[in-house]
Each structure stands twice: as C-alpha cells, then as structure tokens.
Scaffold this motif. Structure first.
Motif, short mmCIF file in Angstrom:
data_model
loop_
_atom_site.label_atom_id
_atom_site.label_comp_id
_atom_site.label_asym_id
_atom_site.label_seq_id
_atom_site.Cartn_x
_atom_site.Cartn_y
_atom_site.Cartn_z
N LEU A 127 0.96 -1.31 0.09
CA LEU A 127 0.07 0.10 0.14
C LEU A 127 0.83 1.15 -0.07
CD1 LEU A 127 -2.42 -1.25 2.97
CD2 LEU A 127 -2.86 -1.40 0.26
N PRO A 128 0.72 1.95 -0.92
CA PRO A 128 1.54 3.48 -0.97
C PRO A 128 1.31 4.40 -0.15
CG PRO A 128 0.06 3.31 -2.92
CD PRO A 128 0.01 1.93 -2.04
N HIS A 129 2.41 4.80 0.61
CA HIS A 129 1.93 5.83 1.97
C HIS A 129 2.70 7.15 1.66
CE1 HIS A 129 1.99 7.35 6.01
NE2 HIS A 129 0.72 7.02 6.02
N GLY A 130 2.63 8.04 1.86
CA GLY A 130 3.49 9.53 1.84
C GLY A 130 4.74 9.18 2.32
N SER A 131 4.99 8.31 3.35
CA SER A 131 6.32 8.11 4.06
C SER A 131 6.96 6.91 3.64
CB SER A 131 6.42 8.37 5.38
OG SER A 131 5.34 7.30 6.08
N GLY A 132 6.40 6.37 2.56
CA GLY A 132 7.02 4.78 2.02
C GLY A 132 5.92 3.87 1.98
N VAL A 133 6.22 2.60 1.82
CA VAL A 133 5.33 1.61 1.26
C VAL A 133 4.89 0.82 2.51
CG1 VAL A 133 5.15 -0.38 -0.18
CG2 VAL A 133 5.94 1.71 -1.13
N VAL A 134 3.79 0.46 2.74
CA VAL A 134 3.35 -0.13 3.78
C VAL A 134 3.11 -1.75 3.24
CG1 VAL A 134 1.36 -0.94 5.61
CG2 VAL A 134 1.97 1.34 5.09
N LYS A 135 3.79 -2.55 3.72
CA LYS A 135 3.62 -4.00 3.52
C LYS A 135 3.12 -4.77 4.24
CE LYS A 135 8.12 -3.61 0.96
NZ LYS A 135 9.47 -3.96 0.64
N VAL A 136 1.89 -5.43 3.63
CA VAL A 136 1.35 -6.58 4.64
C VAL A 136 1.54 -7.95 4.30
CG1 VAL A 136 -1.15 -6.91 5.34
CG2 VAL A 136 -0.28 -4.70 4.71
N TYR A 137 1.85 -8.75 5.18
CA TYR A 137 2.18 -10.22 4.66
C TYR A 137 0.99 -10.89 5.47
CZ TYR A 137 6.67 -8.58 3.52
OH TYR A 137 7.78 -8.14 2.80
N ILE A 138 0.16 -11.80 4.80
CA ILE A 138 -0.83 -12.63 5.21
C ILE A 138 -0.61 -13.88 5.21
CG2 ILE A 138 -3.41 -12.83 5.22
CD1 ILE A 138 -3.17 -10.34 3.33
N TYR A 139 -0.56 -14.61 6.24
CA TYR A 139 -0.08 -16.14 6.25
C TYR A 139 -1.41 -16.98 6.83
CZ TYR A 139 4.75 -14.77 6.44
OH TYR A 139 5.73 -14.23 5.86
N ASN A 140 -1.70 -18.20 6.23
CA ASN A 140 -2.53 -19.31 6.35
C ASN A 140 -3.94 -18.65 5.73
OD1 ASN A 140 -0.68 -21.02 7.35
ND2 ASN A 140 -1.03 -20.48 9.51
N PHE A 141 -3.79 -17.87 4.74
CA PHE A 141 -5.13 -17.40 4.23
C PHE A 141 -5.89 -18.58 3.44
CE2 PHE A 141 -2.16 -16.53 0.92
CZ PHE A 141 -2.87 -16.89 -0.07
N LEU A 142 -5.39 -19.68 3.22
CA LEU A 142 -6.02 -20.55 2.35
C LEU A 142 -6.78 -21.93 3.28
CD1 LEU A 142 -3.38 -21.10 -0.69
CD2 LEU A 142 -5.50 -19.75 -0.87
N GLU A 143 -6.23 -21.91 4.33
CA GLU A 143 -6.72 -22.95 5.06
C GLU A 143 -8.23 -22.61 5.77
OE1 GLU A 143 -4.14 -24.09 8.47
OE2 GLU A 143 -2.66 -24.30 7.03
N SER A 144 -9.23 -23.50 5.72
CA SER A 144 -10.56 -23.05 5.88
C SER A 144 -10.73 -23.11 7.45
CB SER A 144 -11.50 -24.24 5.49
OG SER A 144 -11.02 -25.27 6.00
#
Length: 67
Positions: A9-26
């Motif tokens: 996600l672009p932001h004024g002071s840099g880029v916000v990085k979001v890492y999402i783990y285990n999103f495929l498991e029900s």
C-alpha cells in the motif's frame, strides 16, 4: 508458513507491506504482519479482513505515537 499473500500500500512516508499467512486454510488462524520502514506489528485472528484491519490500526497507532 509456506502459503502467504503480500499487499503493498503506497503511503506518503513509504510503502506499507502487509504479509498474510494461512489464508487458504478453512480452519485456523490468520497471521498478519504489517511493516513500514523499520516498524513491524503482527496480529492473529480467524477473520482475514478484520485481522488485516487490526494490524494496520496497530501500525498506525505506533507511527502516530512516535511523531
């Protein structure tokens, strides 16, 4: 933790990085890491969207408190 998704996600002071783990498991928890520059926060939960929002709000509070 092999399966993960990255959001940038672009932001004024840099880029916000979001890492999402285990999103495929029900069944199971979702682990989310959000980072901006050298600040990293994590959050866990069962609802993917709510967990992402929680991690981003923690990151926001941390960046605002340092300024």
């Amino acid at each position: 933790m092999k399966n993960y998704e990255i959001m940038m996600l672009p932001h004024g002071s840099g880029v916000v990085k979001v890492y999402i783990y285990n999103f495929l498991e029900s069944k199971g928890r979702v682990k989310v890491y959000a980072s901006l520059d050298d600040q990293v926060v994590s959050s866990t939960g069962y609802n993917k969207k709510r967990t992402i929002v929680k991690a981003l709000s923690k990151l926001y509070k941390r960046t605002v408190s340092q300024e």
